[in-house]
Design a protein around this motif. Structure first.
Motif, PDB file in Angstrom:
ATOM      1  N   ARG A 117      -5.749  -0.644   7.116  1.00 36.09           N
ATOM      2  CA  ARG A 117      -5.665  -1.994   6.542  1.00 36.09           C
ATOM      3  C   ARG A 117      -6.839  -2.252   5.603  1.00 36.09           C
ATOM      4  NH1 ARG A 117      -3.919  -4.064  11.737  1.00 36.09           N
ATOM      5  NH2 ARG A 117      -1.648  -4.221  11.716  1.00 36.09           N
ATOM      6  N   GLN A 118      -8.020  -1.759   6.017  1.00 35.07           N
ATOM      7  CA  GLN A 118      -9.195  -1.947   5.164  1.00 35.07           C
ATOM      8  C   GLN A 118      -9.013  -1.255   3.821  1.00 35.07           C
ATOM      9  OE1 GLN A 118     -12.350  -0.549   7.677  1.00 35.07           O
ATOM     10  NE2 GLN A 118     -12.602  -2.520   8.718  1.00 35.07           N
ATOM     11  N   ARG A 119      -8.260  -0.158   3.844  1.00 34.74           N
ATOM     12  CA  ARG A 119      -8.004   0.561   2.589  1.00 34.74           C
ATOM     13  C   ARG A 119      -6.811  -0.021   1.832  1.00 34.74           C
ATOM     14  NH1 ARG A 119      -7.459   6.400   5.041  1.00 34.74           N
ATOM     15  NH2 ARG A 119      -9.273   6.374   6.401  1.00 34.74           N
ATOM     16  N   GLY A 120      -6.263  -1.117   2.349  1.00 38.29           N
ATOM     17  CA  GLY A 120      -5.128  -1.737   1.667  1.00 38.29           C
ATOM     18  C   GLY A 120      -3.809  -1.043   1.925  1.00 38.29           C
ATOM     19  N   ILE A 121      -3.750  -0.303   3.015  1.00 39.03           N
ATOM     20  CA  ILE A 121      -2.513   0.423   3.341  1.00 39.03           C
ATOM     21  C   ILE A 121      -1.878  -0.186   4.577  1.00 39.03           C
ATOM     22  CG2 ILE A 121      -1.577   2.650   4.062  1.00 39.03           C
ATOM     23  CD1 ILE A 121      -3.947   3.909   2.488  1.00 39.03           C
TER      24      ILE A 121
END
Length: 329
Positions: A117-121
């Motif tokens: 989620r932190q990587r936008g995934i």
DNA sequence: AATTTGCGCAACCGCGCTCGG
DNA sequence: TCCGAGCGCGGTTGCGCAAAT
């Protein structure tokens, strides 16, 4: 932690295992093997149900367990396997010697999910978080997605998403970042199907800039597994996501082999969790007219977007190895 | 120092499947 | 064919500890 109904009936112990209980179970199974778990509990002198004994053995006492924190290699493998298998923890565990399904599941829920989620995934779909899908066209335009993926020369990467930044960042990002690619696999054969790659494009970046930036990204890292050799004859195919899923899906440019009548097919990716990893049916030529068709998107991504942005259509396919573009809204 | 909050992980729950009687 | 026991799996719960307040 609850208690099995059988434990209530038989007044069996619940909760954490004591060292004495562990010793009894370990000693018994080492000598006699487990056989029927319900009898193991009795024969080992444990006030536990068979199910509890089984779980304790599998998750803790088994001698071949690895223990300790997961290394980066294991983490990467879990992510990769999860992208193809979903929450089939036992199948994922089968590919990681010494790790249990429970351990992997816990690791996923407590750590990997957060990292993705932190990587936008999106940890469920393994695709960029679709936070702008319901916004207006201008916003959607910033999130134009480029699907495929691979040219004859083993070149070319995929796709964009959005982030707020300076336009110049985008070119730099694509040019200098060594992307973390993940391979997708056919769940039946295990053969690699394609690769996912997402790059972040600033919202203010023009599509022309975006296009030229993508063209600068031309080399696959050496660690990517070999791509299946395409057969001499290639047949285009189409698969049908559900009506609802097509609005929220993203593309990963997966390749898939069709059935025996279709030597090779290729589509724009997985459309929802249920279909992930499945071999999509190849549509007979005569049936193509039954499916919604998009304009042929051989022009610029910008043009492609303009052509299809108002169409609630699933996706467009091309014969290998032509690139195509896809947009969802 | 006491209390609250957050997190990791072990263990349980409940469903579905298989198999034997 | 039916039924029940056993098993396997994914989802969920709650204990215990550490960090934050």
């Amino acid at each position: 932690m609850g208690r099995h109904s059988c434990c209530y009936k038989q007044r069996l112990r619940k909760g954490l295992w004591s060292p004495e209980e562990d010793a009894k179970l370990l000693s018994y199974i080492t000598k006699y093997g487990h056989g029927c778990w319900s009898s193991v509990a009795k024969l080992a002198g444990l006030q536990r149900c068979g199910k509890s004994c089984r779980l304790r053995w599998i998750n803790y006492l088994r001698p071949d367990l690895k223990r300790g924190p997961f290394c980066q290699q294991e983490e990467d493998l879990i992510v990769e396997l999860h992208s193809g298998l979903g929450n089939r923890w036992s199948q994922i565990a089968a590919r990681l010697p010494g790790r249990t399904d429970n351990e992997i599941k816990n690791f996923w829920n407590s750590c990997i999910k957060k990292k993705l989620r932190q990587r936008g995934i999106d940890p469920t779909t393994h695709k960029p978080l679709a936070k702008t899908l319901t916004e207006n066209d201008n916003e959607a335009a910033k999130n134009l997605q480029f699907a495929p993926v691979k040219s004859n020369e083993d070149k070319l990467l995929v796709q964009s998403h959005e982030v707020s930044s300076k336009p110049s960042d985008f070119a730099g990002y694509l040019s200098f970042q060594q992307p973390s690619l993940s391979a997708s696999h056919d769940s039946c054969t295990g053969s690699p199907l394609g690769f996912n790659f997402s790059a972040i494009a600033p919202s203010s970046c023009s599509l022309e800039t975006l296009t030229s930036s993508i063209s600068t990204l031309t080399t696959f890292p050496s660690t990517i597994p070999a791509f299946p050799t395409p057969p001499a004859q290639v047949k285009s195919s189409i698969s049908l996501p559900s009506e609802s899923s097509c609005l929220t899906s993203t593309s990963n440019g997966a390749f898939s082999y069709g059935d025996s009548s279709a030597p090779f097919s290729w589509d724009c990716g997985n459309f929802d969790r249920q279909r992930q990893g499945q071999v999509h049916p190849v549509v007979e030529d005569s049936k193509w007219s039954e499916y919604p068709q998009l304009p042929c998107l051989t022009g610029s991504p910008f043009q492609a977007f303009n052509d299809i942005k108002h169409e609630p259509v699933n996706f467009q396919t091309f014969g290998f190895p032509q690139p195509c573009f896809q947009h969802m809204q």
